[in-house]
Design an enzyme around this catalytic site. Structure first.
Site, PDB file in Angstrom:
ATOM      1  N   HIS A 122       0.854  -1.194   0.000  1.00 44.54           N
ATOM      2  CA  HIS A 122       0.000   0.000   0.000  1.00 44.54           C
ATOM      3  C   HIS A 122       0.890   1.245   0.000  1.00 44.54           C
ATOM      4  O   HIS A 122       1.993   1.228   0.548  1.00 44.54           O
ATOM      5  CB  HIS A 122      -0.892   0.042   1.248  1.00 44.54           C
ATOM      6  CG  HIS A 122      -1.802  -1.123   1.411  1.00 44.54           C
ATOM      7  ND1 HIS A 122      -2.836  -1.394   0.554  1.00 44.54           N
ATOM      8  CD2 HIS A 122      -1.854  -2.106   2.363  1.00 44.54           C
ATOM      9  CE1 HIS A 122      -3.483  -2.478   0.967  1.00 44.54           C
ATOM     10  NE2 HIS A 122      -2.905  -2.930   2.050  1.00 44.54           N
ATOM     11  N   SER A 134      -5.709   1.653   5.444  1.00 44.80           N
ATOM     12  CA  SER A 134      -6.348   2.259   6.613  1.00 44.80           C
ATOM     13  C   SER A 134      -6.884   3.656   6.288  1.00 44.80           C
ATOM     14  O   SER A 134      -7.745   4.161   6.997  1.00 44.80           O
ATOM     15  CB  SER A 134      -5.373   2.323   7.781  1.00 44.80           C
ATOM     16  OG  SER A 134      -4.290   3.187   7.477  1.00 44.80           O
ATOM     17  N   HIS A 144     -10.159  -6.564   1.705  1.00 42.51           N
ATOM     18  CA  HIS A 144      -9.337  -5.800   2.655  1.00 42.51           C
ATOM     19  C   HIS A 144     -10.167  -4.696   3.285  1.00 42.51           C
ATOM     20  O   HIS A 144     -10.624  -3.785   2.602  1.00 42.51           O
ATOM     21  CB  HIS A 144      -8.126  -5.198   1.937  1.00 42.51           C
ATOM     22  CG  HIS A 144      -6.962  -4.900   2.834  1.00 42.51           C
ATOM     23  ND1 HIS A 144      -7.075  -4.158   3.986  1.00 42.51           N
ATOM     24  CD2 HIS A 144      -5.659  -5.265   2.742  1.00 42.51           C
ATOM     25  CE1 HIS A 144      -5.882  -4.072   4.562  1.00 42.51           C
ATOM     26  NE2 HIS A 144      -5.002  -4.737   3.839  1.00 42.51           N
ATOM     27  N   GLU A 155       3.100  -6.694   2.694  1.00 40.80           N
ATOM     28  CA  GLU A 155       2.383  -5.492   3.135  1.00 40.80           C
ATOM     29  C   GLU A 155       3.358  -4.475   3.731  1.00 40.80           C
ATOM     30  O   GLU A 155       3.060  -3.805   4.717  1.00 40.80           O
ATOM     31  CB  GLU A 155       1.258  -5.811   4.127  1.00 40.80           C
ATOM     32  CG  GLU A 155       0.224  -4.679   4.184  1.00 40.80           C
ATOM     33  CD  GLU A 155      -1.016  -5.003   4.999  1.00 40.80           C
ATOM     34  OE1 GLU A 155      -1.037  -6.030   5.682  1.00 40.80           O
ATOM     35  OE2 GLU A 155      -1.975  -4.204   4.926  1.00 40.80           O
TER      36      GLU A 155
END
Lengths: 342, 342
Positions: free
Chosen positions: A8, A73, A178, A284
Site C-alpha cells: 500500500h 487504513s 481488505h 504489506e
C-alpha cells in the site's frame, strides 16, 4: 522474479493527508469542500516517497515488483457519503497510477473502490473500469465492511456484491478482500479488524456458494488468511457439517492467501496446511508492523526470509509462491510483464 | 490426570430449549413469561444426556475431568433485558451445578453471567457469587460482546468491566473470554464470531494495561487464542510499536490459551509459539465441530490426539498442559481436587 502482491502507498507525501483532513473538516458543508485539483504533489515528491521507503526495502530484500494500492487504513469508507469516497478514491488511485508510471518496472497498481456504507456497490464500477482501462490496474481491493467495524453490509456471498464480481470477471482481475480503519473501539485496526475481516470473509465463503455463480472469480484473503489456516481443521469440519464439498473443491480454485504473517512458525504452518497453488508472496511493507524483531534482528515484515527458510519446500513450489501463482491469479499483470519480455 | 478446561452443556434435555423458546416468545409480555420453576428436568434425564455424550467421549479419549459451563451459543445475552438474562443464567448455571453433583469426579462447573447489552456488568456479581459460594464454580465465562456481533460494549480493558474483575480476584477464579451466538449475518457464530472475539480480546489486552491494575487477574482466551498464535509476530511487533513490554511480561503472566484447535499443524504451532505454562488442555467437546476428520478417521475435536502427537514436547510439559497449568490457573479446582486426595 519475486512479486509482492500486497503493498500500500502508506508513505505518500503529507499533502495527501492534509487534503483528506480538509475534506473531512468540510463534511456537511459543500462550499468548504476542497477540490481534487487543489492537491498538488510533484513527481519528485512521489519519487522520493517511494525511493526512500518501499523501493529501498524491495532492493534490500530482493523483491522485484509490488502490486501497489492506496493505503488501506486511509480508505476509511465510513467517512462521508459516496461523493466523498468517490473523490478520495479517485485521488488515491491516481497517485498509485503515477507511482507505477514513475517506476514502471517495480510497481503495478491495484485500485481502491469508492465504497460507502449502505450504497449499492454498483456505484463503484465506473472507478473500477477507469482504473483498469486508463491506469492499467491489475486488481482491486474490496472492503467487506465499509462501515469500519460495524459490519452493516451483507456477507460477500450476497447478490449485493455481484455488480463488482461481474466487472471483475469481465476484466479478469482478482479482488483482495481488505477492510480499512476501524471506528469501533473494540477493534484495533491492524491487530483485530484486519485479521477478523480475513477470518470472517473466509467463513462467509464457506457458508455460501459464490463460486457456483462465479466459477472464475478470484479472491485473495490477505494477512495469511486471518485465522483460517491456523484453524483449518475447524473450517474443514464446519464445511463438512454444512454438507459443503471439501474445501479444495468448494473454495480453493478461487480463494488465495498471502504470506503477510510475520514470524517463521506462522509461515511454516501456512505452507504446511494450504496448497502451494493458493499461496501468494506478500509483505504489506511498509505497513502495520514496521519494527525489527529483537529475536531475529530483521524486520517483522521481511516475509521473504520466512518463505526462504520454510523447511522441505521444493524450489519449484517456492517459485510458484514468489511468482508463478501471482501471474496466474493476476493475468493482467502477467500480460503486462510478458509485453515487456519479463 | 487430564483436565479439559473447556466443555459446555450442549446436550441438555430438550425441555431446556423449549423453556427458553417460551421465554423468548413472551418477550415484552410479562404475563406470558414462563417461571423458572416450570422447567422440570429429572436427574435421570441429566444423567442420560451426559453419559451418552460427554462422559462417553471423555472415557474414549482418556479425559478425567471437564470444567463445564452452560452452552455458549445459548447464552444469547442480546435477547431481552437483564431480567431475562438473569432468569436464563440462573437456570443454566443450576443445571451445570446439578451435573457436577451427579458426576462429582468428572464435572466441575463454571458459570455463565446474566449479561445484557448496555447494562452495568456489576449486575452480574450476585449470580457470580452464588455460583461460586453455593455451586462450587471454579471459573466464569465472560462475554466481551453481549450484543451478539455488534460489539457495542467497551473493550475488556475499560473500567466498565472492573466490578467483574474485582470479584474474580476476591474469589481467585479465572474468566474464559467467550462470546455467544452472533446475530450479525456477517459473522458465522462458531466459524467467525468465536474466533474473531478471541483475536479481538487479545489485541484489546495488548493495547491496554489491565494487568497493571489487576496483577493477579487471569483470563483464558479459548479456541487456541483465535488468530493470536498464528500471527504472534504481528502481535509482538504491534506491542513493540506501542512501547508495551514484551508480551511475556505484558500479558503472559495473566493470559492463557486453550487447545481447541482442530488439526495437528495448529496444535504444533500453538505449542511452538506459546510458552507451555500458558497452554491449557481443552476440546470444547461436544461443540462446534462434531464430525470425523476423513483424513485421520478421528473426531476433529479429539484434541488429545494432537497434543499427544506434538513432536519434541517433553513429558513434563505435556503434563503441565494436561493438568498442572489448570490447577494453577483454577486454584479452586485444585483445592477441590486436593480435598478429595486427587
Amino acid at each position: 522474479m519475486i512479486i509482492d502482491i500486497h503493498g500500500h502507498y502508506t508513505t505518500a507525501p503529507k499533502a495527501l493527508e492534509e487534503w483528506r483532513n480538509r475534506q473531512i473538516a468540510a463534511l456537511g458543508n459543500s462550499a468548504a469542500m476542497p477540490k481534487a485539483s487543489e492537491l498538488r504533489i510533484s513527481d519528485d515528491e512521489l519519487r522520493e516517497s517511494i525511493e526512500q521507503n518501499q523501493l529501498r526495502l524491495m532492493r534490500e530484500r530482493g523483491l522485484d515488483l509490488t502490486i501497489f494500492s492506496p493505503r488501506a487504513s486511509f480508505m476509511a469508507h465510513h467517512i462521508g457519503d459516496f461523493g466523498v469516497s468517490s473523490t478520495w478514491a479517485a485521488i488515491c488511485n491516481e497517485l498509485c497510477h503515477r507511482v507505477s508510471r514513475l517506476f514502471p518496472d517495480q510497481f503495478v497498481p491495484a485500485a481502491m473502490l469508492p465504497q460507502s456504507p449502505g450504497v449499492d456497490p454498483a456505484t463503484c464500477v465506473p472507478e473500477l473500469v477507469r482504473c483498469i482501462e486508463e491506469y492499467g490496474n491489475v486488481a482491486i481491493n474490496l472492503n467487506p465492511d465499509p462501515s469500519g467495524g460495524h459490519w452493516t453490509s451483507p456477507p460477500l456471498t450476497d447478490p449485493h456484491w455481484y455488480p463488482i464480481y461481474e466487472k471483475m470477471i469481465e476484466y479478469d482481475v482478482p479482488a483482495m478482500i481488505h477492510v480499512s480503519t476501524s471506528c469501533n473501539a473494540c477493534f484495533h485496526t491492524t491487530g483485530a479488524h484486519y485479521i477478523n475481516a480475513d477470518t470472517t470473509a473466509f467463513m462467509q465463503l464457506i457458508q455460501g456458494d459464490l463460486f457456483h455463480d462465479f466459477p472464475t472469480l478470484r479472491l485473495v484473503i490477505p494477512h495469511g488468511g486471518g485465522a483460517a489456516p491456523y484453524h483449518w481443521g475447524r473450517y474443514r469440519g464446519l464445511a463438512q457439517e454444512m454438507k459443503k464439498p471439501l474445501l479444495g473443491d468448494h473454495l480453493l480454485k478461487n480463494v488465495f492467501f498471502d504470506t503477510c504473517v510475520y514470524h517463521q512458525p506462522g509461515i511454516d504452518l501456512l505452507t504446511r496446511v494450504i496448497p502451494v497453488a493458493n499461496i501468494l508472496f506478500a509483505s504489506e511493507m511498509i505497513g502495520a508492523v514496521r519494527g525489527i524483531d529483537p529475536d531475529t534482528g530483521f524486520n517483522f515484515d521481511d516475509t521473504r526470509r520466512y518463505v526462504a527458510a520454510v523447511p522441505n519446500l521444493r524450489e519449484e513450489d517456492r517459485a510458484a509462491i514468489y511468482e508463478g501463482n501471482a501471474r496466474r491469479v493476476y493475468p493482467r499483470l502477467d500480460a503486462a510483464l510478458k509485453a515487456k519480455g519479463r
